[in-house]
Write an enzyme that holds these catalytic residues in place. Structure first.
Site, PDB file in Angstrom:
ATOM      1  N   ASP A  12       0.816  -1.215   0.000  1.00 29.28           N
ATOM      2  CA  ASP A  12       0.000   0.000   0.000  1.00 29.28           C
ATOM      3  C   ASP A  12       0.847   1.262   0.000  1.00 29.28           C
ATOM      4  OD1 ASP A  12      -1.876  -1.951   0.250  1.00 29.28           O
ATOM      5  OD2 ASP A  12      -2.880  -1.114   1.988  1.00 29.28           O
ATOM      6  N   ARG A  92      -0.591   2.033  16.561  1.00 26.20           N
ATOM      7  CA  ARG A  92      -0.993   3.151  15.708  1.00 26.20           C
ATOM      8  C   ARG A  92      -0.867   4.522  16.378  1.00 26.20           C
ATOM      9  NH1 ARG A  92       0.546  -0.125  12.259  1.00 26.20           N
ATOM     10  NH2 ARG A  92      -0.978  -1.117  10.885  1.00 26.20           N
ATOM     11  N   ASP A 121      -7.562   1.158  11.055  1.00 25.13           N
ATOM     12  CA  ASP A 121      -6.347   1.955  11.186  1.00 25.13           C
ATOM     13  C   ASP A 121      -6.532   3.396  10.762  1.00 25.13           C
ATOM     14  OD1 ASP A 121      -4.785   0.046  12.361  1.00 25.13           O
ATOM     15  OD2 ASP A 121      -3.870  -0.653  10.505  1.00 25.13           O
ATOM     16  N   SER A 173      -2.199  -9.593   3.770  1.00 28.75           N
ATOM     17  CA  SER A 173      -1.450  -8.455   4.294  1.00 28.75           C
ATOM     18  C   SER A 173      -0.901  -8.781   5.680  1.00 28.75           C
ATOM     19  CB  SER A 173      -2.369  -7.236   4.359  1.00 28.75           C
ATOM     20  OG  SER A 173      -1.742  -6.155   5.000  1.00 28.75           O
TER      21      SER A 173
END
Length: 397
Positions: A12, A92, A121, A173
């Site tokens: 990504d 995060r 996220d 992923s």
């Protein structure tokens, strides 16, 4: 325009870097947080520069991650929906914190991230960003571009000569840090599909784990783990050590369908070997040192705390208020837990504490210990009073 991009070097963000340059005519500064990915961090920094970034930061945040984010979260006893130890969720706010800081230092108008418009996220990154810098502009390419899925992104990468670690044949992923590795997407999107055997990186398959038990002892002081098998270690080193021990004993695999904050269910597979050991060790010590009502209250509040962390509200007043409560409770969590590990199983083999509330003489079948058993008669009768009144009032079948 100047943009700071949270960059991992994965599919990504590799695409996003080039896309931002082309579509925003922007100078892009990349930031990669080292929270335990290993060699991937320096590789990502160099790749960012090769792909067009004007600058590329790679910061070692491992100790900060464990000491200031993982350990405070673990003091709460938080589990999301009964299984998930929040390995991605807790990383995060740390990444977003430094993303905003770098943007401020570089005079950048915007930050960007690679989270999709369907996931959690995006919320975690942006809630943190706005909490720390209300005027920051956030660019989320997944909510703007025309790519439908990862197959189109792989084609875009090939067209622009961007090397990526994902193929059509292996499209799931991964996200790694010192607390865990997560796997999502691709073949895992069907909840009936078993995870591919060769997918896991941190833990051995239970069939290949040793045929004998391994014991491990973890020492806690005022709520935080400080030593493994008697050796004092820094927070990051301690979690790394437990990852090694848990991993070779096949501990810490979780496969669940969870409820995302945005409203949909998703299937995630996680490896959290060290965190799983810490969770069980901590509860073993708490069973000795926490008052019954405090422990029960803490567990009730831990459910709300887990939701706040999962949903991205780390820098929110309600999380900070709960943290103060959990930190106060954790002051009495001092002691040692001994765990017995075998082919994915974690068995509590012993626990001790210098401030234990456990009184052997009080509970023993062989000692009176200052307890008058006849007192239990009145205790039971008072607690059963409402039940007896109800039974008398109800008609008999």
């Amino acid at each position: 325009m100047k943009i700071v991009l949270a960059y991992s070097g994965g599919l990504d963000t590799s695409i996003i870097l080039k896309w931002l340059i082309e579509n925003y005519n922007a100078e892009v500064i990349c930031f990669t947080a080292d929270i335990g990915q290993g060699e991937e961090v320096e590789e990502a920094r160099l790749k960012a520069l090769r792909t067009g970034a004007s600058k590329a930061y790679a910061l070692d945040l491992r100790e900060e991650f464990v000491a200031d984010f993982v350990f405070p979260m673990f003091r709460s006893g938080a589990l999301y929906e009964g299984y998930y130890l929040l390995g991605t969720s807790i990383a995060r706010p740390l990444i977003a914190k430094h993303l905003v800081r770098i943007a401020q230092e570089e005079g950048a108008e915007a930050i960007a991230h690679g989270a999709t418009g369907k996931g959690n996220d995006q919320v975690r990154f942006e809630l943190t960003a706005y909490a720390l810098e209300p005027s920051i502009k956030v660019i989320a390419p997944w909510r703007e571009w025309s790519f439908v899925g990862r197959s189109e992104m792989i084609a875009y990468a090939a067209q622009h000569g961007i090397p990526i670690p994902v193929t059509i044949e292996k499209p799931y992923s991964m996200d790694a840090n010192l607390l865990h590795i997560s796997y999502e997407g691709g073949v895992l999107e069907d909840p009936w599909n078993e995870p591919p055997a060769g997918m896991f990186r941190l833990t051995l398959d239970p069939e290949k784990a040793p045929d004998q038990y391994e014991y491990v002892e973890v020492d806690f002081v005022e709520g935080d783990p400080v030593a493994v098998n008697g050796e004092r270690l820094s927070p990051a080193a301690l979690l790394t050590r437990l990852n090694e021990i848990g991993g070779r004993n096949a501990v810490g695999r979780v496969d669940l369908v969870e409820n995302r904050f945005v409203g949909m269910k998703s299937r995630g597979v996680y490896e959290t070997p060290g965190g799983t050991l810490l969770y069980h060790a901590r509860r073993a010590v708490e069973s000795l040192t926490l008052d019954r009502e405090v422990l029960h209250q803490r567990d009730q509040l831990a459910i709300k705390y887990a939701e706040l962390v999962y949903n991205g509200f780390w820098f929110a007043p309600e999380r900070e208020a709960l943290q103060a409560y959990f930190d106060h409770v954790a002051k009495t969590v001092t002691g040692t837990a001994r765990l017995k590990l075998y082919k994915g199983n974690v068995i509590v083999a012993g626990r001790k504490s210098p401030i234990s509330l456990y009184d052997k003489s009080l509970v023993s079948f062989d000692e009176k210990g200052g307890y008058n058993q006849a007192d239990a008669d009145g205790f039971i009768k008072l607690n059963s009073l409402r039940l007896r009144v109800r039974a008398k009032a109800q008609p008999k079948d």
